[in-house]
Design a protein around this motif. Structure first.
Motif, PDB file in Angstrom:
ATOM      1  N   ASN A   3      27.220 -59.232 -26.866  1.00  0.00           N
ATOM      2  CA  ASN A   3      27.628 -57.854 -26.616  1.00  0.00           C
ATOM      3  C   ASN A   3      27.226 -56.925 -27.756  1.00  0.00           C
ATOM      4  N   GLU A  54      33.817 -52.384 -29.300  1.00  0.00           N
ATOM      5  CA  GLU A  54      32.968 -52.974 -30.334  1.00  0.00           C
ATOM      6  C   GLU A  54      33.797 -53.389 -31.545  1.00  0.00           C
ATOM      7  N   SER A  79      23.537 -56.210 -27.523  1.00  0.00           N
ATOM      8  CA  SER A  79      23.250 -55.214 -26.487  1.00  0.00           C
ATOM      9  C   SER A  79      23.606 -53.812 -26.969  1.00  0.00           C
TER      10      SER A  79
END
Length: 233
Positions: free
Chosen positions: A129, A10, A132
């Protein structure tokens, strides 16, 4: 600002999504003027289309209905115009983008598009991403909040049972001969009272979090029971 709670993948996505000065494209004065005139032309076309509409005077008992029809027709016209405008813009953008991707660009502006196209794709991937991951974190937080409320309810029930047992017969207090034991008992009862007050506060906060989280708690039996708990224990 540190983001130590994020996982390495991340953090990598955030690095990709960070602003990069190289993404700024400087347009020539002529190019900037052309873009400005293009936007002004589009705005004038929309104003012209609206002005060319035949005025419809509202009268009689159906004035509100006529007004609703006129508003709906206006929205439909604006929607059609917006779709057509976006289609034209897409067509205009396709050729220079294809030239940039296939390394056939002939102008500096077209050549600068290649990096921006790559940047757009990276940002789209990073956004997907991160969205999510954000959704997963929200779900985990919701589950933890429910578990916390459930544990607090169990603690509340244990406290209630303990109070029921101790208030039935308090004569045993008078038979205590050990001063230390009596002192410990008073300390435990005071701590129990403090914990109960703290539990009530945490329950109210947790209920407020569930209500303000946007979750559809009314359709969930467990969440609804927690939010609407009116127990006086």
């Amino acid at each position: 600002m540190a983001v130590t709670h994020l996982h390495p993948p991340e953090l990598t996505l955030l690095d990709y999504a960070a602003d990069d000065p190289r993404d700024t494209v400087t347009l020539a004065d002529k190019e900037a003027a052309i873009l400005q005139l293009y936007h002004q032309l589009q705005d004038q076309r929309l104003e012209k289309a609206l002005l060319e509409q035949e005025p419809q005077f509202l009268s009689g008992d159906n004035a509100e209905e006529q007004l609703a029809i006129a508003e709906r027709e206006l929205l439909e016209a604006r929607s059609t115009y917006t779709v057509r405008r976006k289609a034209v813009q897409t067509i205009l953008m396709t050729d220079p983008i294809l030239k940039a991707v296939h390394l056939k660009a002939s102008t500096p502006a077209e050549r600068a598009l290649l990096r921006l196209v790559n940047r757009r794709d990276v940002l789209a991937l990073a956004h997907e991403n991160l969205a999510s991951a954000h959704e997963l974190v929200l779900k985990q937080m919701s589950n933890l909040e429910v578990d916390n409320l459930r544990i607090n309810q169990e603690n509340q029930e244990l406290v209630r049972q303990l109070l029921e047992l101790t208030k039935e017969d308090s004569s045993w207090r008078e038979r205590l001969q050990d001063a230390d034991l009596a002192s410990q008992l008073e300390s435990v009862e005071a701590d129990l009272k403090t914990r109960k007050a703290k539990w009530e506060t945490m329950k109210n906060i947790a209920s407020a979090v569930v209500v303000g989280s946007g979750l559809n708690w009314a359709d969930d039996d467990a969440l609804r029971a927690l939010v609407l708990d009116e127990s006086d224990d």
